[in-house]
Design a protein around this motif. Structure first.
Motif, mmCIF file in Angstrom:
data_model
loop_
_atom_site.group_PDB
_atom_site.id
_atom_site.type_symbol
_atom_site.label_atom_id
_atom_site.label_comp_id
_atom_site.label_asym_id
_atom_site.label_seq_id
_atom_site.Cartn_x
_atom_site.Cartn_y
_atom_site.Cartn_z
ATOM 1 N N ALA A 32 0.831 -1.207 0.000
ATOM 2 C CA ALA A 32 0.000 0.000 0.000
ATOM 3 C C ALA A 32 0.865 1.257 0.000
ATOM 4 N N VAL A 33 1.940 1.243 0.788
ATOM 5 C CA VAL A 33 2.836 2.410 0.850
ATOM 6 C C VAL A 33 3.486 2.661 -0.513
ATOM 7 N N ILE A 34 3.985 1.594 -1.132
ATOM 8 C CA ILE A 34 4.631 1.735 -2.440
ATOM 9 C C ILE A 34 3.625 2.212 -3.494
ATOM 10 N N THR A 35 2.441 1.637 -3.471
ATOM 11 C CA THR A 35 1.402 2.007 -4.447
ATOM 12 C C THR A 35 1.074 3.490 -4.360
ATOM 13 N N VAL A 36 0.864 3.974 -3.146
ATOM 14 C CA VAL A 36 0.502 5.388 -2.957
ATOM 15 C C VAL A 36 1.673 6.302 -3.296
ATOM 16 N N ALA A 37 2.868 5.949 -2.798
ATOM 17 C CA ALA A 37 4.029 6.814 -3.016
ATOM 18 C C ALA A 37 4.345 6.965 -4.499
ATOM 19 N N ILE A 38 4.385 5.860 -5.233
ATOM 20 C CA ILE A 38 4.693 5.927 -6.658
ATOM 21 C C ILE A 38 3.511 6.509 -7.436
ATOM 22 N N GLY A 39 2.294 6.176 -7.008
ATOM 23 C CA GLY A 39 1.113 6.722 -7.672
ATOM 24 C C GLY A 39 1.065 8.232 -7.609
ATOM 25 N N VAL A 40 1.359 8.787 -6.409
ATOM 26 C CA VAL A 40 1.383 10.249 -6.249
ATOM 27 C C VAL A 40 2.437 10.873 -7.158
ATOM 28 N N GLY A 57 1.678 2.206 -9.781
ATOM 29 C CA GLY A 57 2.274 2.113 -8.445
ATOM 30 C C GLY A 57 2.104 0.719 -7.867
ATOM 31 N N PHE A 58 0.885 0.173 -8.023
ATOM 32 C CA PHE A 58 0.646 -1.195 -7.556
ATOM 33 C C PHE A 58 1.480 -2.200 -8.349
ATOM 34 N N ALA A 59 1.587 -1.972 -9.664
ATOM 35 C CA ALA A 59 2.401 -2.875 -10.494
ATOM 36 C C ALA A 59 3.859 -2.844 -10.045
ATOM 37 N N CYS A 60 4.344 -1.669 -9.639
ATOM 38 C CA CYS A 60 5.729 -1.568 -9.143
ATOM 39 C C CYS A 60 5.896 -2.361 -7.844
ATOM 40 N N ALA A 61 4.865 -2.324 -6.982
ATOM 41 C CA ALA A 61 4.920 -3.105 -5.737
ATOM 42 C C ALA A 61 4.989 -4.593 -6.050
ATOM 43 N N VAL A 62 4.211 -5.027 -7.053
ATOM 44 C CA VAL A 62 4.227 -6.434 -7.454
ATOM 45 C C VAL A 62 5.583 -6.792 -8.060
#
Length: 375
Positions: A32-40, A57-62
Motif C-alpha cells: 500500500a505504501v509503495i502504491t501510494v508513493a509511486i502513484g502520487v 504504483g501497484f504494479a511496481c509493488a508487485v
C-alpha cells in the motif's frame, strides 16, 4: 521448521521447486505504501492519468515482490543443493526471508547460499535491460521495465554489502569462520559490520541530504529509518545468540548443581531426616529400578510432625521428577539445552560416571548460565 507442527507464517501461495512460499500480512502494508508513493509521483506527470498512475504504483509493488521472490527462491534452491533441510519462503514488510530447519552448515556452503540471492537479482536486471532494447515498447511497459532494472540492481547491491543480516555478511562470517573455526565468532564479526552499515544507511538517507542543503523526502526518511531499525534489531539478536552459543561449552552441569544424594522411594520421612543430619544436601528419591522419581520438598518436609515421621512416606513430601530427567555431571551447555527441549520438567537429577546421584540441577540455573542472566 515443519509445516505440520508449526503455525503457518502467512497466506500460503503454493510451492516453487518444492519450497513452500508464504505471504505475510505485513506485505500488504508495504504494498500500500509503495502504491501510494509511486502513484502520487506519477500522477504529477501530465501524460499519465491519475488512475493509471496508481495502477502503475501497484504494479511496481508487485514487481518488487517478484524480485524478492526470485531472490529468496535462489537461496532456497541453492540450499537444497547442499541438502539443507525444511526451507520455506516468507514475503514480508521488509522484503522477505528464507527459513531453514536445524542443521550444521559449512563456510563455503553458507556463502554460496547467501550470494545466490543477490546474483539472481543482477541476472534479472540484465534480462530486463535487454528487454528494454526492444523497439516500440510503449510508455507503460518501458516505465515498468526501467523500474524492474533499478529495483533489482538496488536489491542485489544492497544485499551484497558485507554485513549481517544482509546476504553479503556471510562473506565476512565465512572468512572469520574459516580463520577461527567458529561460525559464531564469524557471526559476531559480520554483525558488527552490519551495524556500521546501519549507521551508513541513516547517514545516506537523512544526514547527506541536509549536508547538501536539500530537504529529505518523507518517504525516503521513513524507509531509511525502517531499514536501519530492522537491521539493528537483527544484528543485536544475532550477536546475543552467537555469544550464547560460544558460552555453551563452558557451562557444565556439575558446576551448576546443588549437592544431593539418593534414597529409595520406600523410605520414610524419618529416614530422610536422618540422612539430612548425617550428610546434608538435597534428597532425590529413586524407584526400584534405580531411576530418580522425586525430590524431597523442604516446605512439605517441615510440616510433618516429628512424632509421626516414621509413618509418613518420603514420596508424600516430594515433588515429582519428569521421566528421564537425569543428566551426567560432565554434561556441557549443548547437551543441557537438548535436555531442556526433550524433557518436560524443571529439575534434573545429576549423576556421576558411576551412575550415582550426586546433585540436583534446576532449569532456571541452566538458562541463567547459557544466557548470562541472573537466575
Amino acid at each position: 521448521m515443519s509445516e505440520a507442527t508449526e503455525k503457518a507464517p502467512g497466506l500460503k501461495l503454493g510451492r516453487i521447486g518444492g519450497v513452500p512460499v508464504y505471504l505475510s500480512n505485513s506485505w500488504f502494508i508495504i504494498t500500500a505504501v509503495i502504491t501510494v508513493a509511486i502513484g502520487v509521483q506519477l500522477s504529477n506527470n501530465a501524460l499519465i492519468p491519475p488512475l493509471v498512475a496508481y495502477l502503475l504504483g501497484f504494479a511496481c509493488a508487485v514487481v518488487i515482490a517478484l524480485a524478492v521472490l526470485v531472490h529468496e527462491v535462489s537461496h532456497a534452491l541453492t540450499a537444497r543443493a547442499f541438502k539443507w533441510p525444511d526451507a520455506h519462503i516468507v514475503l514480508t514488510l521488509m522484503g522477505g526471508h528464507t527459513q531453514f530447519g536445524s542443521f550444521k552448515a559449512k563456510p563455503g556452503a553458507s556463502l554460496a547460499v547467501a550470494m545466490a540471492g543477490p546474483l539472481s537479482n543482477f541476472v534479472l536486471a540484465g534480462l530486463a535491460w535487454l528487454a528494454l532494447q526492444l523497439p516500440n515498447l510503449g510508455l507503460y511497459p518501458g516505465l515498468l521495465l526501467n523500474f524492474f532494472v533499478y529495483a533489482n540492481l538496488l536489491l542485489g547491491a544492497f544485499n551484497a554489502l558485507p554485513g549481517l543480516p544482509l546476504d553479503g555478511g556471510r562473506l565476512v562470517e565465512s572468512a572469520v569462520w574459516k580463520l577461527t573455526g567458529s561460525q559464531f565468532k564469524g557471526t559476531i564479526a559480520a554483525s558488527w559490520v552490519g551495524r556500521f552499515i546501519v549507521i551508513g544507511v541513516l547517514a545516506w538517507f537523512i544526514v547527506v541530504p541536509f549536508l547538501k542543503g536539500e530537504q529529505p523526502q518523507l518517504l525516503t526518511m521513513v524507509v531509511g529509518v525502517m531499514v536501519a531499525v530492522f537491521m539493528w534489531q537483527a544484528t543485536t539478536a544475532l550477536i546475543n545468540h552467537a555469544k550464547m552459543m560460544l558460552n555453551l561449552p563452558k557451562v557444565i552441569a556439575g558446576d551448576l548443581m546443588s549437592p544431593a544424594s539418593a534414597m529409595m522411594s520406600v523410605a520414610t520421612v524419618a529416614d530422610v531426616l536422618t540422612r539430612r543430619r548425617n550428610r546434608g544436601g538435597q534428597i532425590i528419591l529413586v524407584d526400584p529400578q534405580g531411576m530418580p522419581c522425586g525430590v524431597v520438598d523442604e516446605q512439605a518436609l517441615s510440616r510433618v510432625d516429628p512424632a509421626s515421621a516414621a509413618q509418613v512416606s518420603a514420596l508424600a513430601v516430594s515433588r515429582a521428577l519428569g521421566r528421564g530427567a537425569v543428566v551426567a555431571q560432565d554434561s556441557d551447555g549443548r547437551q543441557l539445552i537438548d535436555y531442556l527441549a526433550s524433557v518436560s520438567t524443571a529439575e534434573y537429577a545429576v549423576i556421576d560416571a558411576r551412575g550415582t546421584v550426586v546433585g540436583l540441577l534446576h532449569q532456571r540455573k541452566i538458562i541463567a548460565a547459557v544466557t548470562g542472566r541472573k537466575a
